[in-house]
Structure formats: C-alpha cells, structure tokens
Scaffold this active site. Structure first.
Site, PDB file in Angstrom:
ATOM      1  N   GLU A 100       0.826  -1.213   0.000  1.00 51.27           N
ATOM      2  CA  GLU A 100       0.000   0.000   0.000  1.00 51.27           C
ATOM      3  C   GLU A 100       0.858   1.260   0.000  1.00 51.27           C
ATOM      4  O   GLU A 100       0.739   2.126   0.869  1.00 51.27           O
ATOM      5  CB  GLU A 100      -0.961  -0.012   1.191  1.00 51.27           C
ATOM      6  CG  GLU A 100      -1.998  -1.115   1.080  1.00 51.27           C
ATOM      7  CD  GLU A 100      -3.172  -0.974   2.041  1.00 51.27           C
ATOM      8  OE1 GLU A 100      -3.022  -0.289   3.070  1.00 51.27           O
ATOM      9  OE2 GLU A 100      -4.232  -1.548   1.758  1.00 51.27           O
ATOM     10  N   GLU A 157      -5.409  -8.332  -1.306  1.00 52.13           N
ATOM     11  CA  GLU A 157      -6.149  -8.146  -0.055  1.00 52.13           C
ATOM     12  C   GLU A 157      -7.587  -7.820  -0.382  1.00 52.13           C
ATOM     13  O   GLU A 157      -7.863  -6.995  -1.256  1.00 52.13           O
ATOM     14  CB  GLU A 157      -5.590  -6.977   0.781  1.00 52.13           C
ATOM     15  CG  GLU A 157      -4.304  -7.253   1.477  1.00 52.13           C
ATOM     16  CD  GLU A 157      -3.849  -6.090   2.368  1.00 52.13           C
ATOM     17  OE1 GLU A 157      -4.698  -5.392   2.951  1.00 52.13           O
ATOM     18  OE2 GLU A 157      -2.630  -5.890   2.445  1.00 52.13           O
TER      19      GLU A 157
END
Ligand code: P53
Length: 487
Positions: free
Chosen positions: A200, A386
């Site tokens: 991320e 995810e």
C-alpha cells in the site's frame, strides 16, 4: 472462459500482524513493536523517549499516521500491551497454519518478511537465524505446492533506521533497503518467484510506517521519492538475480465516486483517485505524471533528486499490480454532505451502500470498477492481494464459528471479479483474501476485528493460547478453490 487455469487462489497476512516472535531468533526491533493496541475508535499510541529522557505517547490517527517529537526514539513501556510482539504467533505455529492453508487448497500464500528479522538494525547486518526462519516457511509452503508471494516491506521498518535516520526521509535508507532486498532475492532465488516491494505504497505515512518524525507534505513526498528509488532498484536487482521473478507494486485501491453529476464533484473525484494513480504511474509507467508535478508546484514542494533518479524510476518498473480492495468512497464539494466514519477512513456517506461494523463501505461492484479502472490504464496483470470483511466473530459453546456474513461478503466480491474477467477481459492473476488466519488489525491494533477462515484464540486483553480452529467459511473457501471460483 473464467479464471485462468493457473489462478493463484490463496490468502494473505503480514509480519507485524501475524508473525510475533518479536525478540526471538536474533530479530531486531521494528517501529511497530512500539505501537500499542487499541480498539474501535480507541486510539493506538506510539511510545517513545525524547532526547531529554522524557517518556511519551503519541496517538495514531484514523489513517494510521502517527508522529513523535523530532529526535525522539521508539520505546517499549513494560506496563503496556503491544499486539505485534506476539501477534497471532505464526512464529511458533507456521507449520500448523500452512497445513490449514494446504487443506483449503491454497495455490499461494502472501506474507511479508520482517526487515528487522533479516537485518536487525536495518544496516548492513545479516541475521542468519532470520534467514533460516523464512527458509523453513518457504520449504513448508513448497512441500504442499503453495507458492510464496512475498512483500518485502509491509508497514514496518527496523527501529534503528527510524531512530537514527528519520526513516525514509534519509537517502541512506535506500541503500539499506536495497541491501536487504538483494540479500533475500539471492537467498530465496529457488524458492520464491512472486514478490512485491512496498505494501500500500500510496498510504504510507508517519513514524510507524516510514519512520519519519515530521509528516509535513514536503517530508512525506521526499520520503516517497526515496521509496520509489528503493523499489525501482529492488525490481532491477530482483530481475537480475532471477529473470523469472515476477515483481509487483502494491496499491490500496479505494475508488471514489462523485457524489452528484455536478462537474465540481466529478473533478473532486478525479483528484482523489489521482492519489492512487500517481503511485501507479511512477511504478508501472516509470515517470512522475504531469498532474503531480503541477501539484508540487502549487504546494511549493521541492523533491530533491539525484542525477540518475528519473532513469532508475524509468528502468525499475514492475511486472504486475497488486492491490488491496475493501471499499469504495465518495467525493463531494458540498460542505454539508453527510460523512461516514470508519476507523481508518473518513469519507462521505454513499446512500446506496451499507457499511461494515467498522464503518467500511461494502461495495462488491466497486471491485469490478476498480479492476477496470486499473486495467484500462496500465494493461498489466492484476493481483488482488487483499480483500475481506473485518468482523467480530463469536465462538459458540460448542466451539463453532458461523461467519455467514464473511461468506456473503467474499462471495459477492468473487462474483464481481469474475465479471471483470469474463465480461471485461481483465487479466487477473490471483486472489488472496486478507488475514486468512486471524491476525491483529493494522488500523486499530485489536484482535476483535477478524478476517480469517481460521479463528485464533487470542484476545485484546492479551489472553488466549493461540489455538486455531476452522470457521464455517473454511470449507466454503475450500470449495471455491476446488472449483476454480465456480460459485
Ligand atoms: P485493518 C487503509 C484502507 C484500507 C486498507 O485493515 C488499509 C489501509 C491502511 O491502513 O490497510 C490494509 O487491519 C493493510 C493491512 C490491513 C488491512 O488493510 O485496519 O494492508 O495491513 O490489516 C485491513 O482492518
């Protein structure tokens, strides 16, 4: 024509949330080891000691950003609870966990390595015991035909680098990271083929994630520039060491919809979405996009670059795009628009969608939208690394856990990604739902917010013996994999 035959079904975790063993096997401390537990809307704290010897605690805000006074160092207060220290004890349970993954039929397991387990100070030191630990994990995976998918850096860094270098604000940290990356690419050359550099990357900020004390935009973007260089160099070295390596970037992808058809709202949504596209443009296309350079100009941000930096960025582009997808959000220019407050995300309320118990908007079609936005823009293989529902599971007296709400969430998201593949032609490599074995929440530091197919008996007051048991979703997911996503 649906998912590819070699579709990578699996699950995902990260070291600071799953591994534990924080002081075992020669591991050095990481920034996250100084972050306390919390709860829904109960803040977590970074514990530190200033250069004058005073102890303090600094809160982490809703976007996981926390900063501590300049020159303060991370400190462990013996009276407080730090969930990462044991997390859900993968350190001692990895054989059991991987066996459970194999039972579900996992084709891959996404995990991260703890940088400070390999390089305890993040400098040019190597901890052989740490390397051996991951060797054992990879061997265990390969024994069952499970491909390890490894994130080099997932939200933590060696404490030493934060304390002594102000983290990623210092250019020196690039070399430390590249040394670490080279060490593990070399060591696991024959065991690991799928890698991601930074988890991320578009949300990284603050002291616990990137070690910087003052999080002002100038510092943040300078730190991100160093992270870009480190990532690009790692990609190049990884390809040199093994040309078969597939090395990806990883973005947190929360698409934003304009609240209305008011052109100002549409522009607002474009600007919000650029906060993700910027990171992908750099790592996938290999250059700083014009809109970002203009933004720097307007905000008076000056990125210090060395002569070859732009060339490195151009050469070190990635092979695939990994993304996390949990929710969508809404952009509005109306100051009175109603807000929804999740534990990590403050956004405008979408009147058409429900939210999870932690305030995250549930939007399966948003996943198809996200995949299309990304694929149209980059034409690279995509990997959903995810996705999932954080929920407070309850174990019944007979020891069973009926997580039908999780099955429902995942089913709808798998259907949406199926549409993206079958109807839109998106090239999707795989799907690894988040926290496949229960882990500590990154945003809130609590155990109560669970994602797994496997329940771990560990609780927020520090009790629990870490024993594992299958939830209802375990067999359901096993079937999904068996039938290659035929719901
Ligand atoms: P928790 C922001 C928005 C969505 C996901 O989160 C995010 C973030 C950044 O904090 O993070 C990812 O545990 C992250 C994982 C994390 C997961 O989402 O707060 O990569 O480490 O656990 C879920 O429920």
């Amino acid at each position: 024509m649906s998912f590819r035959k070699d579709f990578l079904w699996g699950g995902a975790t990260a070291a600071s949330q799953h591994e534990g063993g924080f002081n075992k096997g020669g591991r050095g401390l990481s920034t996250f080891d100084t972050v306390t537990g919390g709860g829904y809307q109960i803040p977590r704290f970074i514990t530190y000691i200033t250069k004058d010897g005073e102890y303090g605690e600094a809160p982490i805000d809703s976007t996981m950003t926390g900063k501590i006074p300049l020159h303060a160092k991370g400190y462990i207060n013996k009276d407080l609870f730090y969930p990462s220290h044991q997390a859900t004890d993968f350190y001692h349970h990895f054989k059991e966990d991987i066996a459970l993954m194999a039972e579900m039929g996992f084709k891959c397991f996404r995990m991260s390595m703890s940088w400070s387990r390999i390089c305890p100070n993040g400098m040019y030191d190597i901890n052989e015991e740490g390397l051996q630990f991951y060797d054992d994990i990879f061997d265990e995976c390969l024994k069952y035909g499970i491909e390890p998918v490894v994130t080099l850096n997932h939200f933590d860094m060696p404490l030493y680098l934060a304390d002594h270098y102000d983290g990623w604000l210092s250019r020196e940290v690039i070399d430390s990271f590249v040394f670490y990356a080279k060490t593990v690419f070399t060591r696991y050359k024959d065991k690991v083929k799928y890698w991601m550099t930074f988890n991320e990357i578009n949300v990284l900020s603050g002291w616990c994630q990137i070690g910087i004390h003052d999080n002002c935009p100038q510092n943040l973007y300078q730190a991100h520039h160093h992270i870009f260089i480190a990532s690009a160099k790692a990609v190049m070295i990884g390809h040199e060491i093994n040309p078969h390596n597939q090395i990806g970037m990883m973005v947190s992808y929360t698409p934003s919809y304009p609240m209305t058809c008011l052109p100002e709202d549409v522009m607002e949504a474009i600007e919000f979405n650029r906060q993700k596209h910027f990171y992908m443009d750099v790592q996938v296309k290999g250059y700083y996009p014009d809109y970002q350079l203009k933004l720097f100009e307007r905000k008076n941000i000056h990125i210090h670059m060395e002569e070859n930096d732009l060339k490195i960025i151009e050469k070190g582009t990635v092979d695939f795009i990994g993304l996390s997808y949990y929710m969508s959000t809404v952009s509005s220019t109306d100051p009175n628009a109603e807000k929804t407050e999740g534990n990590q995300f403050i956004a405008y309320k979408n009147p058409y969608l429900k939210t999870s118990d932690w305030g995250w908007t549930v939007d399966p079609l948003g996943l198809r939208i996200a995949l299309n936005e990304i694929y149209d823009r980059y034409h690279k293989p995509l990997f959903i690394v995810e996705n999932g529902l954080g929920a407070a599971d309850t174990m019944k007296d007979d020891g069973t856990i009926d997580d039908d709400y999780r099955i429902e969430y995942l089913k709808n998201h798998i259907n949406a990604m199926k549409d993206a593949v079958e109807l839109d032609g998106v090239n999707l490599m795989g799907y690894t739902p988040w926290g496949c074995i229960d882990i500590v929440s990154a945003g809130t530091g609590e155990m109560k917010k669970r994602y797994g197919f496997v329940y771990v008996e560990r609780y927020d007051d520090g009790t629990g013996d870490f024993s594992r048991r299958k939830k209802k979703s375990f067999d359901w997911y096993k079937k999904i994999i068996e039938t290659n996503g035929n719901i």
